[in-house]
Design a protein around this motif. Structure first.
Motif, PDB file in Angstrom:
ATOM      1  N   ILE A  56       0.814  -1.581  -0.144  1.00  0.00           N
ATOM      2  CA  ILE A  56      -0.204   0.080  -0.057  1.00  0.00           C
ATOM      3  C   ILE A  56       0.939   1.420   0.272  1.00  0.00           C
ATOM      4  CG2 ILE A  56      -1.467   1.209   1.346  1.00  0.00           C
ATOM      5  CD1 ILE A  56      -2.633  -1.514   2.149  1.00  0.00           C
ATOM      6  N   ARG A  57       2.330   0.874   0.733  1.00  0.00           N
ATOM      7  CA  ARG A  57       2.458   2.837   0.445  1.00  0.00           C
ATOM      8  C   ARG A  57       4.131   2.552  -0.080  1.00  0.00           C
ATOM      9  NH1 ARG A  57       4.705   6.498   0.762  1.00  0.00           N
ATOM     10  NH2 ARG A  57       5.943   7.607   2.133  1.00  0.00           N
ATOM     11  N   PHE A  58       4.094   2.009  -0.564  1.00  0.00           N
ATOM     12  CA  PHE A  58       4.907   2.023  -1.351  1.00  0.00           C
ATOM     13  C   PHE A  58       5.508   2.022  -3.804  1.00  0.00           C
ATOM     14  CE2 PHE A  58       7.559   1.213   2.410  1.00  0.00           C
ATOM     15  CZ  PHE A  58       8.529   2.017   2.929  1.00  0.00           C
ATOM     16  N   TYR A  59       4.480   1.206  -3.149  1.00  0.00           N
ATOM     17  CA  TYR A  59       3.590  -0.109  -4.808  1.00  0.00           C
ATOM     18  C   TYR A  59       2.160   1.542  -5.008  1.00  0.00           C
ATOM     19  CZ  TYR A  59       2.302  -3.032  -8.959  1.00  0.00           C
ATOM     20  OH  TYR A  59       2.143  -3.097  -9.948  1.00  0.00           O
ATOM     21  N   SER A  60       3.199   1.087  -6.297  1.00  0.00           N
ATOM     22  CA  SER A  60       1.875   2.568  -7.283  1.00  0.00           C
ATOM     23  C   SER A  60       2.309   2.108  -8.523  1.00  0.00           C
ATOM     24  CB  SER A  60       2.580   4.044  -7.298  1.00  0.00           C
ATOM     25  OG  SER A  60       3.741   4.150  -7.594  1.00  0.00           O
ATOM     26  N   VAL A  61       1.732   2.699  -9.593  1.00  0.00           N
ATOM     27  CA  VAL A  61       1.669   2.605 -10.634  1.00  0.00           C
ATOM     28  C   VAL A  61       3.302   3.292 -11.563  1.00  0.00           C
ATOM     29  CG1 VAL A  61       0.884   3.783 -13.217  1.00  0.00           C
ATOM     30  CG2 VAL A  61      -1.065   3.447 -11.295  1.00  0.00           C
ATOM     31  N   ARG A  62       3.505   3.921 -10.938  1.00  0.00           N
ATOM     32  CA  ARG A  62       4.918   4.355 -11.176  1.00  0.00           C
ATOM     33  C   ARG A  62       6.573   3.650 -11.296  1.00  0.00           C
ATOM     34  NH1 ARG A  62       8.913   7.595  -8.630  1.00  0.00           N
ATOM     35  NH2 ARG A  62       7.389   7.631  -6.553  1.00  0.00           N
ATOM     36  N   THR A  63       5.530   3.173 -10.278  1.00  0.00           N
ATOM     37  CA  THR A  63       6.819   1.936  -9.487  1.00  0.00           C
ATOM     38  C   THR A  63       6.574   0.588 -10.618  1.00  0.00           C
ATOM     39  OG1 THR A  63       5.153   0.648  -7.946  1.00  0.00           O
ATOM     40  CG2 THR A  63       6.939   2.940  -7.245  1.00  0.00           C
ATOM     41  N   ARG A  64       5.164   0.456 -11.097  1.00  0.00           N
ATOM     42  CA  ARG A  64       5.028  -0.378 -11.836  1.00  0.00           C
ATOM     43  C   ARG A  64       5.854  -0.723 -13.277  1.00  0.00           C
ATOM     44  NH1 ARG A  64      -0.618  -2.721 -14.359  1.00  0.00           N
ATOM     45  NH2 ARG A  64       0.086  -5.428 -14.931  1.00  0.00           N
ATOM     46  N   LEU A 118      -2.225 -14.086   0.686  1.00  0.00           N
ATOM     47  CA  LEU A 118      -2.146 -13.761  -0.209  1.00  0.00           C
ATOM     48  C   LEU A 118      -3.540 -12.499  -0.874  1.00  0.00           C
ATOM     49  CD1 LEU A 118      -0.640 -14.423  -2.511  1.00  0.00           C
ATOM     50  CD2 LEU A 118      -1.874 -17.088  -2.843  1.00  0.00           C
ATOM     51  N   PHE A 119      -4.717 -13.069  -1.055  1.00  0.00           N
ATOM     52  CA  PHE A 119      -5.944 -12.468  -1.249  1.00  0.00           C
ATOM     53  C   PHE A 119      -5.542 -10.742  -0.963  1.00  0.00           C
ATOM     54  CE2 PHE A 119      -9.403 -11.189  -1.023  1.00  0.00           C
ATOM     55  CZ  PHE A 119     -10.241 -11.134  -2.332  1.00  0.00           C
ATOM     56  N   ASP A 120      -5.631 -10.829   0.298  1.00  0.00           N
ATOM     57  CA  ASP A 120      -5.766  -9.604   1.092  1.00  0.00           C
ATOM     58  C   ASP A 120      -3.901  -8.464   0.409  1.00  0.00           C
ATOM     59  OD1 ASP A 120      -7.712  -9.541   2.498  1.00  0.00           O
ATOM     60  OD2 ASP A 120      -6.253  -9.498   4.205  1.00  0.00           O
ATOM     61  N   TYR A 121      -2.456  -9.342  -0.135  1.00  0.00           N
ATOM     62  CA  TYR A 121      -1.805  -8.630  -0.219  1.00  0.00           C
ATOM     63  C   TYR A 121      -1.722  -8.410  -1.849  1.00  0.00           C
ATOM     64  CZ  TYR A 121       2.805  -8.878  -2.909  1.00  0.00           C
ATOM     65  OH  TYR A 121       3.538  -8.718  -3.560  1.00  0.00           O
ATOM     66  N   GLN A 122      -2.787  -9.367  -2.559  1.00  0.00           N
ATOM     67  CA  GLN A 122      -2.530  -9.078  -4.044  1.00  0.00           C
ATOM     68  C   GLN A 122      -3.670  -8.197  -4.591  1.00  0.00           C
ATOM     69  OE1 GLN A 122      -0.984 -10.624  -6.808  1.00  0.00           O
ATOM     70  NE2 GLN A 122      -0.274 -11.611  -5.744  1.00  0.00           N
ATOM     71  N   THR A 123      -4.962  -8.160  -3.412  1.00  0.00           N
ATOM     72  CA  THR A 123      -6.398  -6.979  -4.019  1.00  0.00           C
ATOM     73  C   THR A 123      -4.964  -5.518  -3.285  1.00  0.00           C
ATOM     74  OG1 THR A 123      -6.318  -7.439  -1.868  1.00  0.00           O
ATOM     75  CG2 THR A 123      -8.055  -8.325  -3.426  1.00  0.00           C
ATOM     76  N   ALA A 124      -4.514  -5.547  -2.547  1.00  0.00           N
ATOM     77  CA  ALA A 124      -3.472  -4.796  -1.402  1.00  0.00           C
ATOM     78  C   ALA A 124      -2.542  -3.926  -3.072  1.00  0.00           C
ATOM     79  CB  ALA A 124      -2.935  -4.191  -0.361  1.00  0.00           C
ATOM     80  N   LEU A 125      -2.506  -4.660  -4.476  1.00  0.00           N
ATOM     81  CA  LEU A 125      -1.951  -4.160  -5.068  1.00  0.00           C
ATOM     82  C   LEU A 125      -2.852  -3.437  -6.261  1.00  0.00           C
ATOM     83  CD1 LEU A 125       1.153  -7.708  -5.613  1.00  0.00           C
ATOM     84  CD2 LEU A 125       1.613  -5.516  -5.116  1.00  0.00           C
ATOM     85  N   ALA A 126      -3.822  -4.340  -6.801  1.00  0.00           N
ATOM     86  CA  ALA A 126      -4.669  -3.057  -6.862  1.00  0.00           C
ATOM     87  C   ALA A 126      -5.011  -2.202  -6.958  1.00  0.00           C
ATOM     88  CB  ALA A 126      -5.634  -4.533  -7.558  1.00  0.00           C
ATOM     89  N   ARG A 127      -5.551  -2.204  -5.430  1.00  0.00           N
ATOM     90  CA  ARG A 127      -5.394  -1.050  -4.898  1.00  0.00           C
ATOM     91  C   ARG A 127      -4.558   0.216  -4.979  1.00  0.00           C
ATOM     92  NH1 ARG A 127      -6.843  -3.300   0.810  1.00  0.00           N
ATOM     93  NH2 ARG A 127      -6.595  -0.656   1.333  1.00  0.00           N
ATOM     94  N   ALA A 128      -3.902  -0.047  -4.710  1.00  0.00           N
ATOM     95  CA  ALA A 128      -2.285   1.034  -4.720  1.00  0.00           C
ATOM     96  C   ALA A 128      -2.465   1.605  -6.744  1.00  0.00           C
ATOM     97  CB  ALA A 128      -0.957  -0.135  -4.363  1.00  0.00           C
ATOM     98  N   ARG A 129      -2.068   1.007  -7.299  1.00  0.00           N
ATOM     99  CA  ARG A 129      -2.642   1.305  -8.707  1.00  0.00           C
ATOM    100  C   ARG A 129      -3.472   2.117  -9.040  1.00  0.00           C
ATOM    101  NH1 ARG A 129      -0.955  -4.639 -10.740  1.00  0.00           N
ATOM    102  NH2 ARG A 129      -2.948  -5.388 -11.459  1.00  0.00           N
TER     103      ARG A 129
END
Length: 486
Positions: A56-64, A118-129
């Protein structure tokens, strides 16, 4: 706004599935299931939560696009933690400690923490971007699986074990159907950075410590309820807590996923001062929505209990949730309003200390309070402990000299919520049912909407008009009507 809608849809489905499961399992077996869920959530928080927080804090569209090392490091961390977690599940299954739960159900609960993590991690990635469409897709698929697998398993077998295993299938199935969209092709394990992993761990450790402590509270309370009152009372206590928490957490999480990311963006683009200004606005919004939501739950509670709560849980459900609501409100403010102060400043130790206060105070207050014949004293102890945690967090926040939300927003939120309770509250027990809920919602919602319209409470009127006016202008009929009115 689409992601907020997704959160609300997810909450509604979770409520429906939870009620169906509670009905078909019955209070005693649901008590075992609820205690296993508490173990699952605790295990997830202890082992996997730090990776979700870092996403949530460090991943984003830009970092992707520009820094695939970030995603590669997060994925590698999850894989390494999972490899270390598997032997723990085996040990628990074979040599686990004696608790109120059988060893096999305890081991299954820990295994479920992997699926949930795993589910919460993957959905957090989708939300972060900010991929709202992908997040919605995952949530809808998961809820469809849950409705079929979990509710069907509870109906067919009446077994907590089968229902818990069906929940794992629902989570992993939703991710399997969305794997192609979740995968970052340029972020293989070879690009993972150990130094970055250590940095992430240092950032997340205090936050995760607080989450773990907070997750201990329902787990310990369910264990106490089982030991003092039996599994059936644990089931009644857990159903009230779970449904109340889901309602508060859904609103808070939906706000948090939008507002905190805006604060992070303000920090990245404009610096700490702008981020603090945004956090102050965020706190006003969270307060202005959580407070009337909790008051609204209290107003409609008798009708909700009469309409949807299984017969075996009624009476206890309304009593327990009424006692829990102040604590859930304090918990929501702590997690979705005040924690952001420390997260942006990267000084998150006070969050841990506040959680420790709650964790220690909860069983102590329960032991001090006069013992009731049911678990109502436990529900009251939980609320008092969470209020102490909020007070502790406020003291630490003041020491950091944050920018607080305008006093007028807090005043109008309290006044409008008191107006809701005064006008709609007397109708609570008149004729509980669907018509009663509609009338209560119309009265209480009208009061709060009027205050928002007149005062622009927490900027909600401005935000609403910013969304609705462009839609009106694109529609010729509505645009002509709006022009006539104004």
């Amino acid at each position: 706004m689409r992601i907020v809608f997704a959160f609300l849809v997810n909450t509604i489905f979770n409520l429906i599935v939870g009620l169906i499961v509670a009905k078909f399992l019955g209070p005693e077996e649901y008590g075992r299931f609820a205690l296993a869920i508490g173990v699952m959530i605790f295990g997830q928080a202890l082992v996997f939560e730090w990776i979700r927080q870092c996403a949530i804090r460090f991943y984003s569209v830009r970092t992707r696009d520009n820094k695939p090392t970030v995603r590669a490091t997060l994925d590698a961390a999850f894989a390494l933690v999972t490899i270390g977690f598997i032997p723990l599940v085996v040990v628990v299954a074979l040599l686990g400690p004696e608790t109120s739960l059988p060893r096999d159900l305890l081991a299954l609960a820990f295994a479920a923490s992997f699926a949930n993590g795993l589910f919460d991690y993957q959905t957090a990635l989708a939300r972060a971007r900010f991929d709202d469409r992908l997040y919605m897709r995952i949530v809808v698929i998961k809820n469809m699986f849950s409705l079929v697998c979990m509710a069907g398993g509870a109906w067919a077998t009446g077994s907590a074990r089968i229902t818990l295993a069906a929940g794992m299938v629902s989570l992993l199935g939703a991710l399997a159907f969305s794997y192609r969209h979740l995968h970052d092709p340029d972020a293989g394990f070879a690009k993972a950075d150990r130094r970055l992993m250590r940095c992430y761990g240092a950032y997340a450790a205090p936050i995760v410590a607080a989450v773990v402590l907070y997750q201990l509270i329902p787990l310990v309370n369910r264990e106490l309820a089982t030991r003092f009152f039996g599994f059936a009372e644990t089931g009644r206590f857990a159903l009230a807590y779970d449904l109340g928490l889901r309602a508060v957490a859904a609103l808070g999480s939906a706000l948090d996923v939008l507002l905190f990311q805006i604060a992070v963006r303000a920090h990245d683009l404009h610096g700490l001062d702008k981020a603090r200004e945004q956090i102050a606005r965020n706190m006003a919004v969270v307060f202005a929505i959580l407070l009337p939501a909790c008051v609204g739950i209290w107003i409609v509670l008798p009708s909700v209990e009469a309409l949807i709560v299984p017969q075996a849980y009624r009476g206890a459900f309304g009593l327990f949730l009424t006692l829990m609501l102040p604590g859930l409100f304090c918990l929501g403010l702590s997690q979705f309003a005040l924690n952001a102060i420390f997260q942006i400043a990267r000084k998150t130790r006070p969050v841990v200390l506040a959680a420790l206060v709650v964790c220690v105070a909860d069983p102590l207050i329960f032991l001090i309070l006069p013992r009731a014949e049911d678990a109502s004293s436990l529900a009251l102890a939980q609320s008092l402990a969470m209020a102490l945690g909020l007070l502790t967090l406020l003291v630490f926040a003041q020491a950091n000299r944050p920018q607080w939300p305008p006093a007028r927003d807090l005043f109008w939120s309290i006044l409008a919520s008191a107006g809701m309770a005064a006008l709609a509250g007397p109708l609570r027990n008149a004729h509980p049912g669907l018509l009663q809920i509609i009338a209560q919602m119309a009265i209480s919602g009208g009061v709060y909407a009027a205050v928002v319209a007149l005062t622009d409470l927490a900027g909600l009127r401005t935000a609403f008009l910013a969304k609705i006016v462009p839609l009106v202008r694109r529609n010729k009929f509505l645009n002509r009507t709006f022009t006539i009115i104004t």
